[in-house]
Design an enzyme around this catalytic site. Structure first.
Site, short mmCIF file in Angstrom:
data_model
loop_
_atom_site.label_atom_id
_atom_site.label_comp_id
_atom_site.label_asym_id
_atom_site.label_seq_id
_atom_site.Cartn_x
_atom_site.Cartn_y
_atom_site.Cartn_z
N GLU A 187 0.82 -1.22 0.00
CA GLU A 187 0.00 0.00 0.00
C GLU A 187 0.86 1.28 0.00
O GLU A 187 0.75 2.12 0.90
CB GLU A 187 -1.00 -0.05 1.16
CG GLU A 187 -1.86 -1.31 1.07
CD GLU A 187 -3.07 -1.35 2.00
OE1 GLU A 187 -3.08 -0.60 2.97
OE2 GLU A 187 -3.99 -2.15 1.73
N GLU A 207 -5.31 -7.91 -2.44
CA GLU A 207 -5.62 -8.18 -1.03
C GLU A 207 -7.01 -7.61 -0.80
O GLU A 207 -7.27 -6.46 -1.13
CB GLU A 207 -4.61 -7.45 -0.13
CG GLU A 207 -4.85 -7.69 1.36
CD GLU A 207 -4.11 -6.65 2.22
OE1 GLU A 207 -2.88 -6.64 2.24
OE2 GLU A 207 -4.82 -5.83 2.84
#
Ligand SMILES: *[C@@H]1O[C@H](CO)[C@@H](O)[C@H](O)[C@H]1NC(C)=O
Ligand SMILES: *[C@@H]1O[C@H](CO)[C@@H](O)[C@H](O)[C@H]1NC(C)=O
Ligand SMILES: *[C@@H]1O[C@H](CO)[C@@H](O)[C@H](O)[C@H]1NC(C)=O
Length: 517
Positions: free
Chosen positions: A206, A326
């Protein structure tokens, strides 16, 4: 005075309960649609998903939690291996925000934690956390060691259960503004010396959200770091066959993340990655309510993000299919008492349906183990409802995706169709259906007429918050170290009465669909 007060409360309460989630007031027109829903299945294959379409994630945080690894999640447990094998073939992506704190060591034997650094708590973001996360505080993030023996255990487990292993490298190890690949080199040399075969790699987690840690790595720099990683993989004999996932941005709803995703791909990332990735969570785990899991509006939030991702990838990574790298129901570790219960299946099955029909190649479920959204219970390893749903999906749903429309414009009755798996005769079709209505719906389709169909209905005992799930009336649970037989369909013919607040599958073994021959 008190009686007026009470009266108001009752009125407000009634108004509220009529308006939340799926219990909105219906006009007679909507009522009619709900009672009889026509599913139109078009006879052409719109996409083919990966054989590992339904895949899994585990947080690297687990590795420095003696609580999980030593006490409960024992890689050598026979029960764990049986449970895992049933989900094969799949990718297991080991990553998450702790990936950027992991340091591999050949010499150390303990998972020593170094001096920690205080960062703002990022668990309000789509951060994978295990059960002991805290909100609204600064967290003491520490580097931790992955020992060689842990790496051995993990790799032997992956081989044993037939999972394709993807590992996420630590991108916070930096020198002069560049990724420092020394620790990764050490891990790769060790991996090569042991002959472990991985399926893929990723770098960082991220990255559009690193400012939460007080610094940034630009998408242009990250693309350079990915190039460094790509060159490094030549240490391994089979490096040409690796999947490279990235950049694993938090989501694609906000412009900032879209720009990161796009700039990364445009500046070299697009030719390095084999799969452009983004993450997806529907809601915030702290405040998620049951109604969210049953809301067509919430479920409809996923498709626009996929469409955005596909559009950007088509431009800057042509020919590469996007993965949801994810994903789960709720961020911040999932919603307590919901994300591991029957009701979580609405979000999970719908996500698989939307993703497949929008051209996503692989969906990686956070998490196989850990937090409130684990597929198995973190203490006794008993499967949660989404585990059984996943196993059944793998048995029934093939990789060829068909286009589907339903007559329910309110999108409470949701349906998806694929060619069946090769467990069924050529030409078979598997339809998966979710009924968000509080009443049963008559489901019809021109494809259903004169068909003997097999229904696999997953339902609760009436309590959507139950950690139990039933398949056609049979409670699903492990029998010691063995899985129960899931191929226990109920024979049905059209119209099928689909019960309120349930989901499941309809297999048409005699459909003889040309697209599925
Ligand atoms: C469902 O279909 C059956 C058979 O056509 C019919 O008898 C029944 O009334 C229908 N139910 C609803 C709720 O429309
Ligand atoms: C953070 O954790 C480490 C390791 O447990 C500990 O040594 C350190 O003192 C902690 N730092 C702070 C600021 O709490
Ligand atoms: C982790 O280790 C790296 C390399 O030694 C160091 O630069 C970094 O500050 C450490 N991070 C934490 C949170 O201790």
């Amino acid at each position: 005075m008190p009686s007026i007060f009470n009266c108001c409360v009752v009125v407000i309460f009634c108004w509220f309960s009529l308006n939340v989630g799926s219990t909105i007031r219906l006009s007679s027109n909507e009522r009619a649609l709900q009672d009889n829903v026509d599913i139109r299945i078009y006879p052409t294959v719109i996409y083919t998903v990966d054989r590992n379409f339904l895949s899994l994630a585990i947080s690297q945080k687990m590795l420095n939690s003696t609580r999980y690894i030593k006490k409960h999640f024992k890689f050598r447990s026979k029960k764990l291996q049986v449970i895992a094998e049933a989900l094969s073939p799949c990718y297991l992506r080991m990553g998450g925000n702790r990936a950027d704190f992991l340091i591999f060591s050949i010499n150390e034997t303990e998972t020593n934690e170094a001096q920690g650094v205080m960062y703002p708590d990022k668990s309000y973001q789509s951060m994978p956390q295990l059960n002991d996360f805290e909100y609204g505080k600064k967290r003491n993030y520490t580097n931790f060691t992955m020992t060689a023996s842990m790496w051995d255990d993990i790799n032997q487990f992956m081989t044993k259960v037939g999972w394709d292993f993807i590992f996420d490298f630590n991108v916070f190890l930096r020198r002069d503004g560049q990724w420092d690949p020394d620790n990764a080199k050490l891990l790769l040399k060790y991996t090569a010396s042991k002959g472990y075969r991985l399926a893929g790699w990723e770098l960082g987690n991220e990255p559009d959200d690193f400012h939460g840690y007080g610094f940034d790595i630009s998408p242009v720099q990250l693309a350079k770091d990915y190039t460094t990683m790509h060159n490094l993989l030549k240490i391994l004999p089979d490096y040409k066959n690796f999947q490279i996932m990235g950049p694993s941005v938090t989501q694609l709803l906000h412009v900032r993340s879209q720009i990161f995703f796009s700039d990364f791909l445009q500046n070299g990332g697009g030719s390095i990655v084999t799969a452009p990735t983004f993450h997806h969570y529907y809601v915030d785990g702290r405040i998620a309510a049951m109604g969210d899991f049953l809301s067509p509006y919430v479920l409809d939030g996923l498709a626009p993000e996929i469409i955005t991702g596909n559009k950007i990838a088509a431009q800057y990574a042509p020919g590469k299919r996007v993965w949801i790298g994810e994903t789960s129901s709720a961020w911040g570790g999932g919603a307590k008492g919901l994300s591991d219960r029957y009701v979580a299946g609405f979000m999970w099955l719908d996500k698989l349906g939307v993703a497949a029909s929008q051209g996503i190649e692989v969906v990686i479920r956070q998490a196989f183990y850990g937090a409130n959204y684990g597929l198995i219970d973190w203490q006794n390893l008993e499967p949660n409802p989404d585990y059984w749903l996943s196993v059944l999906y793998k048995k029934l749903v093939g990789s060829k995706v068909l286009q589907v429309e339903t007559s329910d414009k309110t999108r409470h009755l949701r349906a998806y169709a694929h060619c069946s798996t090769d467990k069924f005769p050529a030409g078979s079709v598997t339809v998966y259906i979710l009924n968000l209505w509080t009443t049963a719906a008559n489901v019809t389709s021109s494809m259903f007429s004169n068909q003997d169909m097999q229904m696999f209905l997953l339902h609760s005992d009436g309590d959507l918050r139950s950690q139990d799930v039933y398949l056609n009336g049979k409670l699903l649970q492990m029998d010691g170290n063995s899985l129960p037989d899931l191929m226990i369909p109920t024979a049905v013919r059209a119209p099928v009465s689909w019960p309120a607040h349930t989901f499941g599958f309809l297999v048409l073994p005699n459909a003889k669909a040309q697209a599925c021959m």
